[in-house]
Design a protein around this motif. Structure first.
Motif, PDB file in Angstrom:
ATOM      1  N   TYR A  49      -3.671   2.989  -2.214  1.00  0.00           N
ATOM      2  CA  TYR A  49      -4.878   2.484  -1.639  1.00  0.00           C
ATOM      3  C   TYR A  49      -5.537   1.694  -2.901  1.00  0.00           C
TER       4      TYR A  49
ATOM      5  N   ALA B 278      -6.117  -2.294   3.486  1.00  0.00           N
ATOM      6  CA  ALA B 278      -6.368  -1.109   2.753  1.00  0.00           C
ATOM      7  C   ALA B 278      -7.733  -0.414   2.768  1.00  0.00           C
TER       8      ALA B 278
ATOM      9  N   ILE C 169       0.725  -1.360  -0.248  1.00  0.00           N
ATOM     10  CA  ILE C 169       0.056  -0.019   0.211  1.00  0.00           C
ATOM     11  C   ILE C 169       0.706   1.134  -0.090  1.00  0.00           C
TER      12      ILE C 169
END
Length: 427
Positions: free
Chosen positions: A77, A124, A72
């Protein structure tokens, strides 16, 4: 400590799309509850071997969480959500291969792959949902998507009962029926269609999210955070120190009940159902969790969360003791009822665990997420079921409820509360 969100940005469509992710990972996780009795029949597994399947699933939470966070950080994201969905789709396609061979080892590997993809989505999606939109409504947004996660867990048993157990000889036969090799092979192939459908849905979702204009997520002021965290220790916070094992131990209870439910209620002295019929009753267990979350949310607006958690843990302990010592429909419905009492445990323990952490909230949250790996120890209940009987194995669940009660009454008390992070000015 996040950027203020730009005015005029509409987050509704993005949240609706993200809610579908919560639904899907809840749905796919709970398919395991009908998949496990199916695989036990196909491969003629012991309870220990059966629960090893779920242990592998939850080990993925421990193994994949840190790599997920690093991914991430590297790609962002939105791309991470797409990667997570594609990993899950690859695992679903692998399950079709495992069913075609059929192979117990390949099945374990592919379930690990699917769970790794879900871990990436968890890492995420949770912070993303909390940040996009107004900060004062973050809890409301998270509760909404978690409710859809519960909807996925409630519908998955019906899907599994009809498309896996309902299309197999082992799933539609009386408990204890011995299958021929040809029947086992045919039963193994019944997994191909449902996982093919799952793979298609996951790929479609990945494409939609890749092309969807998700609002940008505000970034944190890392330099300020590091300065505020200097000389602070997570281990000075009792509520976190005891909260990590509380999450770990609670997952043993939740996953043990869900995974052994079908085998338990199918027994002649309990409900004498086929696996297909028992799989449909599993919907009531997860439905109770969804109802309990809505009810618990309303109750906690008037009563202290720790006291509510204590009440629910006592209720869970009582119904598990009934499950161990009763028989017939009473034992079945008491096991179903534990879903209602389990409903608030994870979110409430999580919330109490990070309370008062201030600048340490992010690190504390990460440790609590990793504690989800406690579900891997469901293999302990499988061993107990093999050696002391399936019904007696639920004593382990009752003991787990007692630790949650301890946490609610004493372990969750905040010590050395830190000041909140200083908010970063809007750009």
């Amino acid at each position: 400590m996040l950027h203020a969100q730009p005015a005029g940005v509409r987050y509704g469509p993005a949240l609706t799309l993200l809610a579908s992710l919560f639904f899907m990972w809840g749905f796919i996780t709970v398919i395991n509850n009908t998949l496990l009795p199916h695989l036990r029949s196909v491969f003629d597994l012991s309870y220990t071997q059966t629960t090893l399947i779920e242990s592998v699933w939850f080990i993925a939470y421990f193994v994949a969480s840190i790599p997920s966070a690093k991914l991430i950080e590297r790609v962002g994201y939105q791309k991470s959500l797409v990667v997570g969905l594609l990993i899950m789709a690859a695992g679903a396609l692998g399950m079709m291969l495992a069913a075609s061979i059929p192979s117990y080892g390949v099945t374990l590997l592919m379930l690990f792959v699917i769970a790794s993809g879900i871990t990436l989505l968890q890492v995420a999606a949770n912070p993303y949902v909390a940040v996009v939109g107004k900060p004062e409504t973050a809890s409301s947004r998270l509760n909404l998507v978690q409710a859809l996660n519960s909807a996925g867990t409630m519908l998955a048993p019906l899907f599994g009962a009809y498309l896996i157990l309902g299309r197999s000889k082992g799933g539609t036969s009386a408990a204890g029926t011995v299958l021929t090799d040809a029947e086992r092979l045919a039963d193994a192939h019944s997994v191909i269609l449902p996982y093919g459908l799952v793979a298609v849905v996951l790929v479609i979702l990945a494409v939609v999210i890749a092309k969807f204009p998700l609002p940008a997520m505000g970034s944190a002021n890392s330099r300020l955070a590091k300065e505020q965290r200097k000389n602070l220790s997570l281990w000075n916070h009792r509520n976190l120190v005891f909260g990590i094992p509380a999450i770990f131990i609670y997952l043993i209870a939740e996953i043990g009940v869900a995974n052994l439910f079908v085998n338990f209620v199918s027994q002649p002295d309990i409900a004498n159902l086929t696996h297909e019929q028992a799989g449909k009753y599993l919907t009531f267990l997860w439905g109770g969790m969804m109802i309990g979350r809505f009810a618990g949310s309303a109750i906690m607006q008037r009563f202290d969360a720790g006291k509510v958690l204590a009440f629910f843990s006592v209720g869970a302990f009582i119904v598990m003791i009934v499950t161990v010592f009763a028989s017939g429909p009473v034992a079945m419905w008491s096991l179903i009822l534990v879903g209602l009492f389990h409903s608030i445990m994870f979110p409430t323990i999580f919330t109490l665990g990070i309370k008062g952490l201030g600048p340490l909230t992010e690190e504390g949250s990460g440790l609590l997420v990793m504690a989800i790996a406690g579900g891997a120890l469901v293999i302990v209940q499988g061993w107990l079921a093999d050696n002391f009987g399936l019904q007696n194995s639920f004593i382990l669940t009752a003991v787990c409820e007692l630790y949650v009660l301890f946490y609610a009454l004493w372990g969750s008390k905040v010590t050395n509360a830190e000041p909140d992070l200083v908010p970063e000015p809007a750009e």
